[in-house]
Scaffold this motif. Sequence first.
Motif, short mmCIF file in Angstrom:
data_model
loop_
_atom_site.label_atom_id
_atom_site.label_comp_id
_atom_site.label_asym_id
_atom_site.label_seq_id
_atom_site.Cartn_x
_atom_site.Cartn_y
_atom_site.Cartn_z
N GLN A 147 -6.75 0.67 0.18
CA GLN A 147 -6.21 -0.18 1.24
C GLN A 147 -5.23 0.64 2.07
OE1 GLN A 147 -5.29 -1.32 -2.27
NE2 GLN A 147 -7.52 -1.52 -2.33
N GLU A 148 -4.92 0.12 3.28
CA GLU A 148 -4.06 0.81 4.25
C GLU A 148 -4.55 2.24 4.47
OE1 GLU A 148 0.19 0.11 4.35
OE2 GLU A 148 -0.04 -1.68 3.11
N VAL A 149 -5.81 2.34 4.81
CA VAL A 149 -6.48 3.62 5.08
C VAL A 149 -6.52 3.76 6.60
CG1 VAL A 149 -8.57 4.96 4.76
CG2 VAL A 149 -7.83 3.37 2.99
N SER A 150 -5.66 4.61 7.14
CA SER A 150 -5.44 4.64 8.58
C SER A 150 -5.96 5.91 9.26
CB SER A 150 -3.93 4.51 8.85
OG SER A 150 -3.44 3.30 8.34
N GLN A 151 -5.98 5.80 10.59
CA GLN A 151 -6.18 6.95 11.47
C GLN A 151 -5.34 6.71 12.72
OE1 GLN A 151 -10.40 7.03 12.40
NE2 GLN A 151 -10.22 5.42 13.94
N SER A 152 -4.89 7.77 13.36
CA SER A 152 -4.12 7.62 14.59
C SER A 152 -5.03 7.16 15.71
CB SER A 152 -3.47 8.96 14.98
OG SER A 152 -2.61 9.40 13.97
#
Length: 197
Positions: A39-44
């Motif tokens: 979870q909370e797997v981000s990219q800019s």
Amino acid sequence: VTKLLTLNTHSLQEADYSQKLSWFIDEIVKEQPHILALQEVSQSVDAPPVNGALLKGLFVCQWKEPVIREDNHALQVAAGLEKAGVSCSWFWQPIKIGYGKYDEGMALFCLHQEIREAETFFISGCTAYENCKTRKVLGIRTSKYDDWFYTIHMGWWQDEEEPFKTQWERLEQRLVARKRESKVWLLGDFNSPSGIA
């Protein structure tokens, strides 16, 4: 025996991100879970997009694919596993804007097997990408298992706008048919007190 691992990564907003990513990949290589739910797997939002060979193992869905960007945390994990000689198939979907600068989503990985089916659906009443309370669920079925594996990130227990209880009821309703056909595994960040039934 199915070996499962789940983690709310906080990914790009973590201090010392590169070091923590390296430690995390080392642990995955050591533990060799069959299914990895993040979870909370981000990219800019402003990072350059990638394509081609860099997306090795990415599961392609029948619906519109998200743009995968250079600093995408799931991409970094997949690349690190590939470098360590661990094959994987992975699925990432953005859910909402995080901290005003990230495409924040969730990811599922399966090691040494392929994703053969995937789905995603909302459990929150709000579905706006700009709303921080938007919640989705991702699910996969793999080449080795008939079971469904879901990664979830629930709303807070006492949230007046998007309470956990309402999201849980939507999730249960959506999974009724799935539970009749196979086992269902829920992995993730439940954001609720474990002592309350």
